[in-house]
Design a protein around this motif. Sequence first.
Motif, short mmCIF file in Angstrom:
data_model
loop_
_atom_site.label_atom_id
_atom_site.label_comp_id
_atom_site.label_asym_id
_atom_site.label_seq_id
_atom_site.Cartn_x
_atom_site.Cartn_y
_atom_site.Cartn_z
N LYS A 29 -8.71 5.36 -10.81
CA LYS A 29 -7.70 4.50 -11.42
C LYS A 29 -7.56 4.82 -12.91
CE LYS A 29 -8.38 0.52 -8.35
NZ LYS A 29 -8.74 -0.93 -8.33
N GLU A 73 1.92 1.81 -3.48
CA GLU A 73 0.80 2.37 -4.25
C GLU A 73 0.66 3.86 -3.97
OE1 GLU A 73 -2.72 0.18 -3.38
OE2 GLU A 73 -1.84 -1.75 -3.90
N GLN A 85 0.83 -1.21 0.00
CA GLN A 85 0.00 0.00 0.00
C GLN A 85 0.86 1.26 0.00
OE1 GLN A 85 -2.57 -0.93 3.42
NE2 GLN A 85 -4.28 -1.05 1.99
N ARG A 113 8.63 -2.17 -8.01
CA ARG A 113 7.51 -1.90 -8.91
C ARG A 113 8.06 -2.00 -10.33
NH1 ARG A 113 6.14 3.76 -9.12
NH2 ARG A 113 6.14 3.54 -6.87
N LEU A 159 -4.94 0.09 -5.47
CA LEU A 159 -4.50 -0.45 -6.75
C LEU A 159 -4.35 -1.96 -6.75
CD1 LEU A 159 -1.81 2.22 -7.72
CD2 LEU A 159 -4.30 2.29 -8.01
N SER A 160 -4.24 -2.57 -5.58
CA SER A 160 -4.06 -4.02 -5.52
C SER A 160 -5.38 -4.78 -5.59
CB SER A 160 -3.30 -4.42 -4.26
OG SER A 160 -4.02 -4.02 -3.11
#
Length: 306
Positions: free
Chosen positions: A134, A94, A91, A277, A125-126
């Motif tokens: 988004k 993100e 998180q 990432r 986003l997960s």
Amino acid sequence: MQNRATKNVLASVLTQATPSLVELHTKERVHRSQTYAEIAAFVEGLRSQLRDRDIRCPPHSALWLLLMKASALNEQWEAQTHGQDIHTLMQADEALRIAQAIAEVIDEPGAAEAIRRMTKSDMNLSTRQPSQGKDALWELDLLKFLRSHRVAARLQEPPDIAIDLPDGLGSYGIACKKLYSQDSLETPLRKGYQQLQRMGSPGLVAFNLDDLTPQRSILVHRTPELVGDFLHQRNVDFMRRHEAALQRAVMQGRCDGVLFATTVQADIQSMSPRFNRFAEYMLWTVAQAPEATRRRLKCLHGMLVG
């Protein structure tokens, strides 16, 4: 111990893949690591910028709570509480990704609507929940990617992004579409090339495939090259499932081609830090596309690698 989602900034190589397509497949990767403290400081800086500009991000909104995760992660680390579970780490990454995207455009008038959508929407986003926020993040992610390659891209409606091609080729549009289903391509493709038509200039439809990967997951591989190959193959496989519709769009002059991008969080065992990432971009068009189309894409390729 350092953490940081290693950001992979991707350059591109143009290759002939099969007689029916041309791919712009990313190869070169530049890694940059950040500590928990650096992530927390960046995110706190964004919260201050939002307040200074009277951009409302309610304390109980999904975005605000996500931004707080980055600060919590650093506080846990400094206090040595050993509370840094992998979910909090994901998180926090993100939050950093979102903060970097917003910070890129926070003072640009054309970004106000995109930022508003992100402050009012589900930004986890997960998970695999569709949201306007988004969708807006994908526009800003791609804008940031282009600018990182020194392409003077700007937000524009319609479509979503515009650039000026050199050599007298004029304005070029990119319509951004985020997909949430393996089967949903023809409708967003049509909406994308309709945006290009309203602009009155040639361009691409750019698809984000992040939400087609498993939710709340981390991709595990030994090397970054294996991660890149895996994601590239996912992009290719998705393209092939929809190749007929994509070929029609190009050969009918609706768009020059399409761009596919997939970003995941990855545990890369040969790297330090291991948590990363990772983004993979692919640009596709039909090899038999009109000469003007191929000339524009060759020019765009040169801008990306130049």
